[in-house]
Write a protein that holds these residues in place. Structure first.
Motif, PDB file in Angstrom:
ATOM      1  N   GLU A   1      -1.169   0.143   9.373  1.00 37.50           N
ATOM      2  CA  GLU A   1       0.006   1.002   9.168  1.00 37.50           C
ATOM      3  C   GLU A   1       1.072   0.782  10.249  1.00 37.50           C
ATOM      4  O   GLU A   1       2.177   1.303  10.116  1.00 37.50           O
ATOM      5  CB  GLU A   1      -0.396   2.467   9.065  1.00 37.50           C
ATOM      6  CG  GLU A   1      -1.051   3.023  10.296  1.00 37.50           C
ATOM      7  CD  GLU A   1      -1.412   4.508  10.155  1.00 37.50           C
ATOM      8  OE1 GLU A   1      -0.781   5.232   9.390  1.00 37.50           O
ATOM      9  OE2 GLU A   1      -2.330   4.936  10.862  1.00 37.50           O
TER      10      GLU A   1
ATOM     11  N   SER B   1      -6.247   5.106   0.872  1.00 35.93           N
ATOM     12  CA  SER B   1      -6.445   4.170   1.993  1.00 35.93           C
ATOM     13  C   SER B   1      -7.788   4.439   2.668  1.00 35.93           C
ATOM     14  O   SER B   1      -7.982   4.031   3.824  1.00 35.93           O
ATOM     15  CB  SER B   1      -5.309   4.308   3.022  1.00 35.93           C
ATOM     16  OG  SER B   1      -5.411   5.545   3.700  1.00 35.93           O
TER      17      SER B   1
ATOM     18  N   THR C   1       0.848  -1.206   0.000  1.00 33.33           N
ATOM     19  CA  THR C   1       0.000   0.000   0.000  1.00 33.33           C
ATOM     20  C   THR C   1       0.879   1.249   0.000  1.00 33.33           C
ATOM     21  O   THR C   1       0.626   2.206  -0.733  1.00 33.33           O
ATOM     22  CB  THR C   1      -0.927   0.013   1.240  1.00 33.33           C
ATOM     23  OG1 THR C   1      -1.651  -1.210   1.280  1.00 33.33           O
ATOM     24  CG2 THR C   1      -1.887   1.177   1.200  1.00 33.33           C
TER      25      THR C   1
ATOM     26  N   PHE D   1      -4.173  -2.331   5.283  1.00 32.24           N
ATOM     27  CA  PHE D   1      -4.062  -0.994   5.868  1.00 32.24           C
ATOM     28  C   PHE D   1      -3.576  -0.991   7.319  1.00 32.24           C
ATOM     29  O   PHE D   1      -3.820  -0.008   8.031  1.00 32.24           O
ATOM     30  CB  PHE D   1      -5.411  -0.262   5.779  1.00 32.24           C
ATOM     31  CG  PHE D   1      -5.860   0.042   4.368  1.00 32.24           C
ATOM     32  CD1 PHE D   1      -4.947   0.423   3.386  1.00 32.24           C
ATOM     33  CD2 PHE D   1      -7.203  -0.024   4.027  1.00 32.24           C
ATOM     34  CE1 PHE D   1      -5.363   0.720   2.090  1.00 32.24           C
ATOM     35  CE2 PHE D   1      -7.634   0.270   2.733  1.00 32.24           C
ATOM     36  CZ  PHE D   1      -6.710   0.647   1.757  1.00 32.24           C
TER      37      PHE D   1
END
Ligand SMILES: Cc1cc2nc3c(=O)[nH]c(=O)nc-3n(C[C@H](O)[C@H](O)[C@H](O)COP(=O)(O)OP(=O)(O)OC[C@H]3O[C@@H](n4cnc5c(N)ncnc54)[C@H](O)[C@@H]3O)c2cc1C
Length: 486
Positions: free
Chosen positions: A251, A93, A40, A249
């Motif tokens: 992070e 995102s 991503t 996602f």
């Protein structure tokens, strides 16, 4: 320079030290806890090379091309360009990556409009800051920050009295070629995917916390630095269909631990100055540039929440019920509210610092407060609309791989509004935003990423011209007095 995703990922294979419990991670681009989120991140670099987004996401200066978040705004049009770039990145995102490459770089860009703030009587670090800004934009650097001392370790006296080592990161030695730091900082989101970490102090220090008042930047593979990862959420996802947000996602968040880390002087920005350590964020547009990105990022997330509310209500047929339409109307108004707060910051922009323009600070803090305050309630509205639908679905998508089960699934789980598989896909997505561990981390993030709520409100208090508001009351009251005795 504009990096590609491939170049960015190659840069992450640099020997950085990351631990998950007692496991040492060799390569974040291949480790199951990180590899999909790494992709991503790479996509955020690749999109800048697509011709249709080139002018949204980058600009020319002096014959060089730079990412838009390095643009120092001189007028409202420049601010609009910055906002549009943040929005495009956040949309990729759905607003679920808080520390995308445009966050900390916006802080540094804001600082670079007023580098004299970094020159104190004792140290002249203004040039270091300018050089770092140039380095960042020239190399398209992705940095995160760790600017909070670890929880419960903010008072060194407590440790000194008990003769315990102080865990908070501090300067332990000064050498000719740099300073040596040891200790911890919380909580560097995205650090495992970054090139560098900015370390500093965003909450006020006591004036005597001189050795903790150090601000610097270091590459993620610096000797003596280790990144201690919290429980990885991505490992919960077996496939993208069943956990679409968890899948790509997460992070990540790490504790930053330094053991005798050497920081060259040219990468130091504040030293021995507890007041300046915090003022660099608010006497420059740093905090405003960086948190405007946070506002825009939240707007993207709000759009996902609103879309899910609408789709879920349609999937159950509840969208036809007047009371549910009212809920949807209120959610739509909330989405319009945050978008208005973002556009308003540009319309009411401030000519500050000299020669530059910055989004309206009070409005930016108002939006930050609004987002922090409302996120849980917005998610709860979606949860309410979902009802038990999220648990009505089969355990996983492999039901589609068995012919008989698939036939039953498609027969029984369809509704007049939607086919069985589409419903399952929708409710899986909704659950990943309201109930999964990923969703729980999002709740915590939205509450705390900019500090606890009292910290955000302190910023609003500081930026308010109270004389103006007091004056309105004084002016009104001056129009009448004690009535004459009749
Ligand atoms: C998911 C996530 C990601 C994060 N990412 C980053 C990052 O990338 N970089 C970074 O630097 N930091 C990051 N943080 C850290 C974040 O900045 C801190 O969590 C935040 O500043 C709050 O500090 P704390 O967690 O120590 O909470 P505390 O300060 O301990 O506060 C916890 C609670 O105690 C109460 N409280 C404490 N003090 C007071 C007071 N004086 N008045 C009233 N109530 C009080 C409040 O209820 C408050 O909510 C992240 C945090 C989370 C949860």
């Amino acid at each position: 320079m504009l990096k590609t995703g491939k170049e960015h990922l190659e840069g992450l294979r640099d020997g950085r030290v990351i631990f998950i419990g007692n496991e040492k991670v060799d390569d974040v681009t291949t480790h199951p806890a990180f590899k999909n989120a790494a992709k991503t991140v790479a996509s955020l670099y690749d999109i800048k090379h697509q011709s249709e987004f080139r002018d949204v996401l980058s600009f020319d200066e002096g014959g060089e091309r730079y990412s838009m978040w390095f643009l120092r705004a001189k007028n409202k049009e420049d601010l609009r360009k910055r906002t549009a770039a943040h929005k495009k990145i956040a949309d990729m995102s759905c607003g679920l990556f808080g520390r995308s490459p445009d966050h900390v770089s916006s802080f540094v860009t804001g600082m670079s409009t007023n580098p004299s703030v970094f020159d104190s009587d004792k140290y002249k670090f203004g040039n270091n800051l300018t050089a770092y800004y140039e380095h960042m934009r020239k190399n398209d650097i992705f940095a995160t920050y760790a600017v909070i001392p670890p929880q419960a370790a903010r008072n060194p006296e407590f440790y000194e009295k008990q003769n315990l080592p102080i865990p908070t990161l501090r300067v332990v030695r000064e050498d000719d070629d740099g300073v040596v730091v040891s200790g911890m900082k919380m909580l560097a989101t995205s650090a495992v995917f970054c090139d560098e970490i900015w370390v500093g102090n965003l909450i006020p220090l006591d004036p005597n916390q001189v050795k903790e008042a150090v601000t610097f930047v270091m590459p993620c593979n610096t000797k003596g630095l280790s990144l201690w990862m919290r429980q990885p959420i991505a490992l919960n996802a077996e496939n993208e269909f069943d956990s679409p947000l968890t899948w790509k996602f997460d992070e990540t968040d790490v504790l930053v631990i330094c053991d005798e880390v050497k920081i060259p002087w040219e990468k130091v920005f504040v030293m021995d100055d507890a007041i300046l350590a915090r003022e660099i964020y608010i006497k420059t547009p740093a905090h405003c540039y960086g948190n405007h990105q946070s506002n825009v990022r939240f707007w993207s997330k709000m759009q996902l929440i609103l879309g899910l509310c609408s789709k879920v209500a349609k999937s159950t047929g509840a969208d036809q019920i007047p009371a549910v339409r009212e809920v949807l109307g209120r959610m739509s108004a909330q989405e319009a509210t945050i978008s208005g707060m973002i556009y308003g910051q540009i319309e009411a922009a401030e000519e500050w610092p000299a020669g530059y323009m910055t989004c309206n600070r009070r409005m930016m803090y108002a939006a930050l407060d609004w987002c922090t305050e409302n996120h849980s309630a917005l998610i709860d509205e979606l949860r309410t609309l979902c009802g038990g639908g999220v648990f009505q679905m089969p355990g996983n998508v492999h039901v589609m791989h068995d012919e008989n089960l698939r036939a039953d699934f498609e027969k029984y789980f369809q509704t007049p509004q939607m086919g069985a598989l589409d419903r399952m896909k929708l409710f899986r997505l909704a659950w990943d935003l309201v109930g999964s561990e990923f969703a729980g981390r999002q709740q915590q993030y939205e509450k705390f990423y900019a500090g606890a709520s009292f910290i955000i409100r302190n910023h609003s208090h500081r930026e308010t011209n109270w004389e103006h508001f007091d004056g309105i009351v004084d002016n009104f009251m001056s129009g009448y007095d004690v009535p004459e005795h009749s």
